[in-house]
Design a protein around this motif. Sequence first.
Motif, mmCIF file in Angstrom:
data_model
loop_
_atom_site.group_PDB
_atom_site.id
_atom_site.type_symbol
_atom_site.label_atom_id
_atom_site.label_comp_id
_atom_site.label_asym_id
_atom_site.label_seq_id
_atom_site.Cartn_x
_atom_site.Cartn_y
_atom_site.Cartn_z
ATOM 1 N N ALA A 216 17.109 0.840 3.319
ATOM 2 C CA ALA A 216 16.022 1.469 2.453
ATOM 3 C C ALA A 216 14.807 1.520 3.171
ATOM 4 N N GLY A 217 13.758 2.632 3.204
ATOM 5 C CA GLY A 217 12.372 2.187 3.682
ATOM 6 C C GLY A 217 12.395 3.266 4.763
ATOM 7 N N GLY A 218 11.836 4.361 4.603
ATOM 8 C CA GLY A 218 11.311 5.386 5.814
ATOM 9 C C GLY A 218 12.649 6.068 6.044
ATOM 10 N N ILE A 219 13.638 6.317 5.305
ATOM 11 C CA ILE A 219 14.894 6.925 5.731
ATOM 12 C C ILE A 219 14.640 8.436 5.116
ATOM 13 N N MET A 220 14.781 9.390 5.817
ATOM 14 C CA MET A 220 14.436 10.756 5.115
ATOM 15 C C MET A 220 15.467 11.581 5.556
ATOM 16 N N ASP A 221 16.366 11.430 6.649
ATOM 17 C CA ASP A 221 17.530 12.669 7.266
ATOM 18 C C ASP A 221 18.442 11.806 7.666
ATOM 19 N N SER A 332 9.539 15.216 5.136
ATOM 20 C CA SER A 332 9.693 15.593 3.687
ATOM 21 C C SER A 332 9.965 17.178 3.784
ATOM 22 N N ARG A 333 10.908 17.808 2.798
ATOM 23 C CA ARG A 333 11.198 18.996 2.709
ATOM 24 C C ARG A 333 11.220 19.580 1.302
ATOM 25 N N ASN A 334 10.718 20.811 0.926
ATOM 26 C CA ASN A 334 10.764 21.231 -0.452
ATOM 27 C C ASN A 334 12.060 22.216 -0.571
ATOM 28 N N ILE A 335 12.971 21.468 -0.570
ATOM 29 C CA ILE A 335 14.150 22.488 -0.875
ATOM 30 C C ILE A 335 15.176 21.791 -1.976
ATOM 31 N N ASP A 339 20.980 21.319 -1.105
ATOM 32 C CA ASP A 339 20.585 21.635 0.247
ATOM 33 C C ASP A 339 20.309 20.270 1.225
ATOM 34 N N LEU A 340 19.536 19.524 0.553
ATOM 35 C CA LEU A 340 19.050 18.474 1.268
ATOM 36 C C LEU A 340 20.054 17.583 1.602
ATOM 37 N N LEU A 341 21.024 17.082 0.518
ATOM 38 C CA LEU A 341 22.404 16.268 0.845
ATOM 39 C C LEU A 341 23.141 17.112 1.754
ATOM 40 N N ILE A 342 23.597 18.418 1.894
ATOM 41 C CA ILE A 342 24.324 19.207 2.777
ATOM 42 C C ILE A 342 23.775 19.039 4.202
ATOM 43 N N SER A 343 22.480 18.863 4.431
ATOM 44 C CA SER A 343 21.680 18.725 5.629
ATOM 45 C C SER A 343 21.707 17.451 6.353
ATOM 46 N N ILE A 344 21.751 16.480 5.112
ATOM 47 C CA ILE A 344 21.665 14.981 5.509
ATOM 48 C C ILE A 344 23.243 14.773 6.075
ATOM 49 N N VAL A 345 24.272 15.186 5.542
ATOM 50 C CA VAL A 345 25.505 14.976 5.931
ATOM 51 C C VAL A 345 25.766 15.572 7.322
#
Length: 357
Positions: A216-221, A332-335, A339-345
């Motif tokens: 954890a810490g700074g992980i965004m994608d 960061s993204r305003n979604i 959609d964020l989880l789909i994008s990360i995967v």
Amino acid sequence: MWNQNSVSKILGTHYPIIQAGMAGGVTTANLVSEVSNSGGLGTLGAGYMSVDNMKLAIKEIKNQTNQPFGVNLFIPETPIVNEEQITNAKRLLEPFKKELNLTDNSSFSELQTEFEKQVEVIFNEKVPVCSFTFGAPSKELVKELKKEGTIVIGTATTVEEAVINEENGVDIVVAQGSEAGGHRGTFLDSFQHSMIGTFALVPQVVDAVSIPVIAAGGIMDGRGVSAALALGAKGAQMGTAFLTCIESGAGASHKRAVLESSEIHTVITAAFSGKPARGIVNRFTREMQEFESQLPPYPIQHALTKRLRKEAGKQGIPEFMSLWSGQSPRLSRNISTKDLLISIVSEVEETIGRLNE
């Protein structure tokens, strides 16, 4: 498959991705349930919640998902109350309150922790996962929770803190680097001595404990998740990435501040709560910086600034708000949460594929 490992099997999730339990209203029932419904582990940040509100939120989450979810609690702290510090802090806060047309009737009711009652709710509601911050849960508490089938997650900002969590019996430990937004879980040493970056902390914790480690810490994608896996972690915990999601309870001013900031705009400040935390720099943090050593410790200062922060949020004045954010706000993204989880995967799979070329 990268996603089916010890953490996802322990948690019962499709992906080893945890949404951090951000306290203060960010983790709405919608956010938590959407993360869980999308294959991750949604977490209710219950650190500041009353028992009644905590029960209500848990019931709302259960109504919206049949997937595992977690609740994060704060290990209680008992600061020494210094009346001179409190008087001085009130004097320093007065000009800000006047600008918001607030009268000073600060209450210390929230110093009376409801931790034991919050734990009772975890038992009574049969919460699948319980995580702890600001300290390691006792061996006795961990034993009782595990007896009821609750998975226990600890938080560490140093190797020593991770070892203590393992010794106390937690199932998983989060290795939280200094890039993290908001308050970190430091409890053993001073905050200054525990400012270890995620890339430095995670592999050292992995080598020191036998239980699964979450980075954890700074992980965004997905790139961050892939890096965490490469360092030996079995998954990632993400806070700021979810803070700007549509389902997040963060105020519009807070979301906008994160979305419009860069890596040079975050600062470590104790001005809002008496405990160092990372957020977007604003007028309050700048003007209070020179007085931080004079302020009362957490949670006293947190109680003193509570109405100020709340009113600033109501009036949409970000200069007086605690705009917690990690060190990667550009990402960061305003979604939507889904959609964020789909994008990360997708990004994890793309990154792993690229490394295998």
